[in-house]
Structures are given as structure tokens and as C-alpha cells.
Design an enzyme around this catalytic site. Structure first.
Site, PDB file in Angstrom:
ATOM      1  N   LYS A 104       0.840  -1.207   0.000  1.00 41.68           N
ATOM      2  CA  LYS A 104       0.000   0.000   0.000  1.00 41.68           C
ATOM      3  C   LYS A 104       0.875   1.258   0.000  1.00 41.68           C
ATOM      4  CE  LYS A 104      -1.557   1.582   4.105  1.00 41.68           C
ATOM      5  NZ  LYS A 104      -1.183   2.979   4.291  1.00 41.68           N
ATOM      6  N   ASN A 105       1.929   1.259   0.816  1.00 47.93           N
ATOM      7  CA  ASN A 105       2.730   2.476   0.950  1.00 47.93           C
ATOM      8  C   ASN A 105       3.647   2.738  -0.244  1.00 47.93           C
ATOM      9  OD1 ASN A 105       1.463   2.974   3.327  1.00 47.93           O
ATOM     10  ND2 ASN A 105       3.234   2.616   4.651  1.00 47.93           N
ATOM     11  N   ARG A 151      -4.253  10.335   5.399  1.00 43.57           N
ATOM     12  CA  ARG A 151      -3.209  11.361   5.461  1.00 43.57           C
ATOM     13  C   ARG A 151      -2.300  11.335   4.228  1.00 43.57           C
ATOM     14  NH1 ARG A 151      -1.177  14.018   9.345  1.00 43.57           N
ATOM     15  NH2 ARG A 151       0.827  13.591   8.384  1.00 43.57           N
ATOM     16  N   CYS A 178      -4.105  12.615  13.937  1.00 46.68           N
ATOM     17  CA  CYS A 178      -4.684  11.290  13.824  1.00 46.68           C
ATOM     18  C   CYS A 178      -4.421  10.577  15.131  1.00 46.68           C
ATOM     19  CB  CYS A 178      -4.094  10.533  12.642  1.00 46.68           C
ATOM     20  SG  CYS A 178      -2.373  10.151  12.880  1.00 46.68           S
ATOM     21  N   ARG A 230       1.408  14.331  13.784  1.00 43.91           N
ATOM     22  CA  ARG A 230       1.831  14.123  12.397  1.00 43.91           C
ATOM     23  C   ARG A 230       1.701  15.362  11.521  1.00 43.91           C
ATOM     24  NH1 ARG A 230      -0.340   8.292  10.441  1.00 43.91           N
ATOM     25  NH2 ARG A 230       1.505   8.254   9.150  1.00 43.91           N
ATOM     26  N   PRO A 231       2.507  16.386  11.792  1.00 43.33           N
ATOM     27  CA  PRO A 231       2.455  17.600  10.973  1.00 43.33           C
ATOM     28  C   PRO A 231       3.056  17.376   9.583  1.00 43.33           C
ATOM     29  CG  PRO A 231       4.230  17.738  12.580  1.00 43.33           C
ATOM     30  CD  PRO A 231       3.536  16.442  12.833  1.00 43.33           C
ATOM     31  N   ASP A 240       4.890  20.089   8.270  1.00 39.97           N
ATOM     32  CA  ASP A 240       5.738  21.282   8.185  1.00 39.97           C
ATOM     33  C   ASP A 240       6.993  21.064   7.344  1.00 39.97           C
ATOM     34  OD1 ASP A 240       6.331  19.504  10.341  1.00 39.97           O
ATOM     35  OD2 ASP A 240       7.753  20.946  11.153  1.00 39.97           O
ATOM     36  N   LEU A 241       7.555  19.856   7.395  1.00 42.15           N
ATOM     37  CA  LEU A 241       8.803  19.619   6.659  1.00 42.15           C
ATOM     38  C   LEU A 241       8.552  19.573   5.150  1.00 42.15           C
ATOM     39  CD1 LEU A 241      10.305  16.893   9.043  1.00 42.15           C
ATOM     40  CD2 LEU A 241      10.855  19.331   8.981  1.00 42.15           C
ATOM     41  N   ASP A 296       5.522   0.445  12.001  1.00 43.07           N
ATOM     42  CA  ASP A 296       4.309  -0.213  11.514  1.00 43.07           C
ATOM     43  C   ASP A 296       4.236  -1.692  11.911  1.00 43.07           C
ATOM     44  OD1 ASP A 296       3.423   2.123  10.427  1.00 43.07           O
ATOM     45  OD2 ASP A 296       3.742   1.573   8.330  1.00 43.07           O
ATOM     46  N   ILE A 309       9.171   6.746  16.774  1.00 41.59           N
ATOM     47  CA  ILE A 309       8.720   7.493  15.586  1.00 41.59           C
ATOM     48  C   ILE A 309       7.464   8.325  15.874  1.00 41.59           C
ATOM     49  CG2 ILE A 309       8.095   7.317  13.128  1.00 41.59           C
ATOM     50  CD1 ILE A 309      10.921   6.275  13.647  1.00 41.59           C
ATOM     51  N   ARG A 366      -8.248  -0.537   5.577  1.00 38.35           N
ATOM     52  CA  ARG A 366      -7.492   0.507   4.875  1.00 38.35           C
ATOM     53  C   ARG A 366      -6.207  -0.063   4.275  1.00 38.35           C
ATOM     54  NH1 ARG A 366      -5.533   4.843   8.401  1.00 38.35           N
ATOM     55  NH2 ARG A 366      -4.413   5.139   6.468  1.00 38.35           N
TER      56      ARG A 366
HETATM   57  C1  UD1 Z   1       4.785   6.880   6.563  1.00 39.02           C
HETATM   58  C2  UD1 Z   1       3.947   5.648   6.347  1.00 39.02           C
HETATM   59  C3  UD1 Z   1       3.454   5.091   7.681  1.00 39.02           C
HETATM   60  C4  UD1 Z   1       4.636   4.874   8.640  1.00 39.02           C
HETATM   61  C5  UD1 Z   1       5.504   6.130   8.729  1.00 39.02           C
HETATM   62  C6  UD1 Z   1       6.782   5.899   9.530  1.00 39.02           C
HETATM   63  C7  UD1 Z   1       2.966   6.015   4.169  1.00 39.02           C
HETATM   64  C8  UD1 Z   1       1.754   6.317   3.367  1.00 39.02           C
HETATM   65  N1  UD1 Z   1       2.824   5.997   5.494  1.00 39.02           N
HETATM   66  O1  UD1 Z   1       3.948   7.860   7.180  1.00 39.02           O
HETATM   67  O2  UD1 Z   1       2.795   3.857   7.441  1.00 39.02           O
HETATM   68  O3  UD1 Z   1       4.139   4.577   9.928  1.00 39.02           O
HETATM   69  O4  UD1 Z   1       5.892   6.573   7.417  1.00 39.02           O
HETATM   70  O5  UD1 Z   1       7.514   4.865   8.968  1.00 39.02           O
HETATM   71  O6  UD1 Z   1       4.016   5.739   3.615  1.00 39.02           O
HETATM   72  N2  UD1 Z   1       7.031  14.640  10.884  1.00 39.02           N
HETATM   73  C9  UD1 Z   1       7.111  15.980  11.186  1.00 39.02           C
HETATM   74  N3  UD1 Z   1       6.929  16.896  10.186  1.00 39.02           N
HETATM   75  C10 UD1 Z   1       6.664  16.532   8.892  1.00 39.02           C
HETATM   76  C11 UD1 Z   1       6.574  15.157   8.578  1.00 39.02           C
HETATM   77  C12 UD1 Z   1       6.761  14.232   9.598  1.00 39.02           C
HETATM   78  O7  UD1 Z   1       7.354  16.352  12.346  1.00 39.02           O
HETATM   79  O8  UD1 Z   1       6.502  17.422   8.039  1.00 39.02           O
HETATM   80  C13 UD1 Z   1       7.208  13.626  11.949  1.00 39.02           C
HETATM   81  C14 UD1 Z   1       5.952  12.779  12.195  1.00 39.02           C
HETATM   82  O9  UD1 Z   1       5.046  13.433  13.067  1.00 39.02           O
HETATM   83  C15 UD1 Z   1       6.536  11.516  12.793  1.00 39.02           C
HETATM   84  C16 UD1 Z   1       7.874  11.371  12.036  1.00 39.02           C
HETATM   85  O10 UD1 Z   1       8.162  12.672  11.516  1.00 39.02           O
HETATM   86  O11 UD1 Z   1       6.788  11.676  14.161  1.00 39.02           O
HETATM   87  C17 UD1 Z   1       7.862  10.386  10.887  1.00 39.02           C
HETATM   88  O12 UD1 Z   1       6.728  10.626  10.086  1.00 39.02           O
HETATM   89  P1  UD1 Z   1       6.687  10.300   8.517  1.00 39.02           P
HETATM   90  O13 UD1 Z   1       7.850   9.472   8.129  1.00 39.02           O
HETATM   91  O14 UD1 Z   1       6.475  11.590   7.792  1.00 39.02           O
HETATM   92  O15 UD1 Z   1       5.355   9.427   8.418  1.00 39.02           O
HETATM   93  P2  UD1 Z   1       4.396   9.399   7.183  1.00 39.02           P
HETATM   94  O16 UD1 Z   1       5.178   9.686   5.963  1.00 39.02           O
HETATM   95  O17 UD1 Z   1       3.162  10.183   7.470  1.00 39.02           O
END
Ligand code: UD1
Length: 424
Positions: free
Chosen positions: A22-23, A95, A119, A124-125, A127-128, A311, A333, A403
Site C-alpha cells: 500500500k505504501n 493522510r 490522527c 503528524r504535521p 511542516d517539513l 508499523d 517514531i 485501509r
Molecule cells: C509513513 C507511512 C506510515 C509509517 C511512517 C513511519 C505512508 C503512506 N505511510 O507515514 O505507514 O508509519 O511513514 O515509517 O508511507 N514529521 C514531522 N513533520 C513533517 C513530517 C513528519 O514532524 O513534516 C514527523 C511525524 O510526526 C513523525 C515522524 O516525523 O513523528 C515520521 O513521520 P513520517 O515518516 O512523515 O510518516 P508518514 O510519511 O506520514
């Protein structure tokens, strides 16, 4: 809302075929927004998030079709993409909808994507993602709950040197896609190295993108003016494979797991071996898991790839409840990813939570009751716990599991589990 009824105590035996990831499928589908030519994707899993992404792309003016129905092949064609909107109604249910932001602004110079919001497993922002696009010249405002992004004067994004403060999987994918059509070179440092990112790089390259640095945390992307259509088969789902490895191990059974990619399962296999489980490679894409007489406790810390995946944490917790000794599970994470623990405790598990650490004492005799699924992977953890619990467990809110797990009821039934879906 559908429920699962599971009667525990049956060792699982037989073979299970793993579906596409899925991812990997979600970013691959979003990548189809980058070109006006058709992108054909194979090995797409039949899960709810894929249907949501299909609807979202169609809303954004793509033509999303399946050559035959039902099939694991999707064809996506986006003739034009003007002022595309990713609406709240779709984004709030998934998301990963944020993955349309990078391709949309790169292709059309403008994008409107609803903010995903929080969520269950944490804030899970994004911002990056936004800071990186700003560095590439996008002007970004958040108004009325939407990210409004545009490139001034209708131009193209510009290559930039981006160092992610934190490793983000969808952030890396979004900026990677945006950079393929930017002017000049983008260097992405501290990029995610998940196999799903590498799979996206392989697809983008087939579409004509110029990217170096597969599997590394520094990616270099030379933007090109245009991308073309391509055909790609997404990688097998390593989280589904890991979940079935644990299903075999926790029930005292023996399962053959085919169509998987063992190289992507290094951390989980290493951890299972520490607990006494034997994982045998039968063929390059087939594993066989043998449960030990006694499972042994082992600590685990979630990490970015190639570490132990967050995961897989809930599923591992289910296993730890059955292992002899104390397992400390540290979640690094996400800040709130132990929601399954309270439900496992209601089933009889001995788990104490202290911030990001869960201490699991085993083996505990679990007994069936009614439990609530709180997120996708938590639901998988509860299914595994229910498979060893005495009596019937009723799992509520299984829309979470739908999902991301294709035909989980049918796959478990085929290896001897007593599981039924109750429609309501
Ligand atoms: C993806 C996966 C999800 C998995 C996660 C971590 C998909 C569709 N989903 O989620 O299944 O659990 O990776 O392996 O591929 N963060 C920030 N700012 C940002 C982005 C992220 O602070 O702009 C933080 C998040 O809150 C979290 C960490 O970075 O604490 C990692 O998140 P991220 O790798 O971005 O997760 P997703 O890509 O949403």
C-alpha cells in the site's frame, strides 16, 4: 461498522500470498499526476486507501481506470491539471493524500490540498514538506484549513539544497516528485531510505526522471521539463509479510509466505530469531516461518528503515505477550502509538506504559472479549492477540484494518484461523 469475530487457539498452517505494498502504491499513483501520458501500475493491493487515492486523483481531474475488474492493475492518465483541489472530505480519511501536493505544484504551478490534521497515533504535521517546497520557490499559505501553494509568475519550482530536520517518508516522496520537474538540481539530505521510497525512484526513472542515490539518505535530482508515461509493478508489502510471519509464530504454527521480498524484512526476521522463531528462505521470494516451543522475550526499538518499523510495533507487542520474560518496546517514531496496549491489557496481557516505553511481561493467558481497533496497525496487533486468546474476541471498527490489509479474513481462514467478518 463491520466487526471481526475470532476464536483463538488454532495453530496456523499453510501458505499465504503477500499483496502489493500500500505504501508504495499510494505515491506511485500520485506520481501519475506528473505526466499527461498514462501510468500503468501492477500489483496494486485491493484495500480502502487505494480506493480513496483513486477517488482523490479523479477529483483532481485524472482518469483512473482498471483494464479488467477486479484486478490489481490501475491505469491513470492526467491530461491536464489546473487548479486541482484535494478536498477535506477525502484527505481526512487518509493522510497520504498529502502525496498529491508535490506532483500537483510541480506540474501545474499551483495546488490546493486540505491540511490532514491529527490522527490517533500523533500530531503528524506536514511542516517539513511545506518548508522544503518553500525552499524550492513555492509560496505557501494555509487558509481555511487548506494548503494553498503556488509558484510565482506561473513558473517552475527551482532546485534547492534541502536537509530534512527529521526523516519523513511521505515528505521525502513528495519532494522527490516535486524535484523531478523543477528547474536545476535538488539535493535532498537526511532522506528516508524505506524500500517504498526506492520503489518510487524506480518508477520516476521509468518516467524519465534523473535521480541518483537509491537506498541512500542523500538524493540528487536533476529536474527535467517533462515526464512520460510508464508501466511499473509495485513491491510486495513488507508490513503484511511481517504480520503473517508473526501470525505463524504466535499461534505455534508453520506458514509459508510467498511473493514477499525477504531483503526488506531484515530487522523483523532478526528480531523474530531472537525470540526463538525460525524463518527459512525457501525461494528468493518465499519464506517459511516455524514457531518455537517456547517464545523468548526480546526488547525492540522502532527506527527508520533499515531499523525495526513502527508499523510492526503493535504486532510485535502481541507476540511479546506470549513470550517468556520481559520485553521492553520503545516507540521512537510516533508519540502516541500504544493505543492497542490498553485493549491487549483488557484481554489479559501484562503491559505497563511509561511515555514511549511499553514493558510487556509474558507469557500471559489471553482471553477473548470485545476490543476496539484504533488505527491500521493497532488492529493488526489485536487480530494477532485474538488468534491466541481463549474463546471469542470481537474486534470493532475494523474499517481501520481494511485501509491496508487485502482480504485479511480470507487469507487467515485459508491457513486455518477461525475468523469471520460480521457486517452491520
Ligand atoms: C509513513 C507511512 C506510515 C509509517 C511512517 C513511519 C505512508 C503512506 N505511510 O507515514 O505507514 O508509519 O511513514 O515509517 O508511507 N514529521 C514531522 N513533520 C513533517 C513530517 C513528519 O514532524 O513534516 C514527523 C511525524 O510526526 C513523525 C515522524 O516525523 O513523528 C515520521 O513521520 P513520517 O515518516 O512523515 O510518516 P508518514 O510519511 O506520514
Amino acid at each position: 461498522m463491520d466487526k471481526f469475530r475470532i476464536r483463538g487457539g488454532k495453530p496456523l498452517h499453510g501458505a499465504v500470498q503477500i499483496s502489493g505494498a500500500k505504501n508504495s502504491a499510494l505515491p506511485a499513483m500520485a506520481a501519475a499526476l506528473l505526466t499527461s501520458e498514462p501510468v500503468t501500475l501492477h500489483n496494486i493491493p485491493k484495500v480502502r486507501d487505494i480506493i480513496t487515492m483513486g477517488k482523490l486523483l479523479a477529483f483532481m481531474s485524472a482518469t483512473v481506470s482498471m483494464p479488467t475488474f477486479p484486478s490489481d492493475t490501475y491505469s491513470i492518465e492526467t491530461n491536464s491539471l489546473n487548479d486541482a483541489v484535494a478536498p477535506y472530505e477525502l484527505v481526512k480519511t487518509m493522510r497520504a493524500s498529502i502525496l498529491t501536493l508535490g506532483p500537483a505544484i510541480a506540474r501545474s504551478g499551483v495546488a490546493h490540498v486540505s491540511l490532514p490534521g491529527g490522527c490517533a497515533i500523533g500530531a503528524r504535521p506536514v511542516d517539513l514538506h511545506l518548508a522544503a517546497l518553500e525552499k524550492m520557490g513555492a509560496q505557501i499559505a494555509t487558509e481555511h484549513g487548506y494548503i494553498q501553494a503556488k509558484v510565482p509568475n506561473g513558473g517552475r519550482l527551482k532546485g534547492a539544497h534541502i536537509v530534512f530536520e527529521k526523516i519523513t517518508v511521505t515528505g521525502t516522496e513528495n519532494i522527490l516528485m516535486a524535484a523531478t520537474l523543477a528547474e536545476g538540481e535538488t539535493i535532498l539530505e537526511n532522506a528516508a531510505r524505506e524500500p517504498e521510497v526506492t520503489d518510487l525512484i524506480h518508477l520516476l526513472r521509468k518516467m524519465g526522471a534523473n535521480i541518483c542515490g537509491d537506498d541512500s539518505s542523500t538524493l540528487r535530482i536533476h529536474g527535467v521539463p517533462k515526464l512520460r508515461g510508464a508501466t511499473h509493478s509495485v513491491i510486495p508489502d513488507r508490513i503484511e509479510a511481517g504480520t503473517f510471519l508473526i501470525a505463524g509464530a504466535i499461534t505455534g504454527g508453520e506458514l509459508t509466505i510467498s511473493n514477499c521480498q525477504p531483503a526488506h524484512l531484515g530487522a523483523i526476521i532478526a528480531k523474530l530469531e531472537k525470540t526463538g522463531v525460525r524463518v527459512e528462505t525457501i525461494e528468493p521470494t518465499t519464506l517459511r516461518v516455524h514457531a518455537p516451543k517456547t517464545l523468548l522475550a526480546s526488547d525492540v526499538t522502532t527506527e527508520e528503515y533499515p531499523g525495526f518499523a513502527t508499523d510492526m510495533q503493535a504486532q510485535y507487542m502481541a507476540l511479546a505477550t506470549q513470550a517468556e520474560g520481559t520485553s521492553v518496546i520503545t516507540e521512537t517514531i510516533f508519540e502516541n502509538r500504544f493505543l492497542h496496549a490498553s485493549e491487549m491489557i483488557r484481554m489479559g496481557a501484562s503491559i505497563s506504559i511509561d511515555g514511549r516505553r511499553a514493558v510487556v511481561r509474558g507469557p500471559a493467558k489471553l482471553s477473548g472479549t470485545t476490543v476496539q481497533a484504533s488505527d491500521l496497525r493497532a488492529s493488526a496487533g489485536l487480530v494477532l492477540a485474538a488468534l491466541v486468546a481463549e474463546g471469542d474476541t470481537l474486534i470493532d471498527r475494523v474499517y481501520h484494518i481494511d485501509r491496508g490489509y487485502e482480504a485479511i479474513v480470507e487469507k487467515l481462514q485459508s491457513v486455518g484461523a477461525e475468523i469471520q467478518r460480521l457486517h452491520s
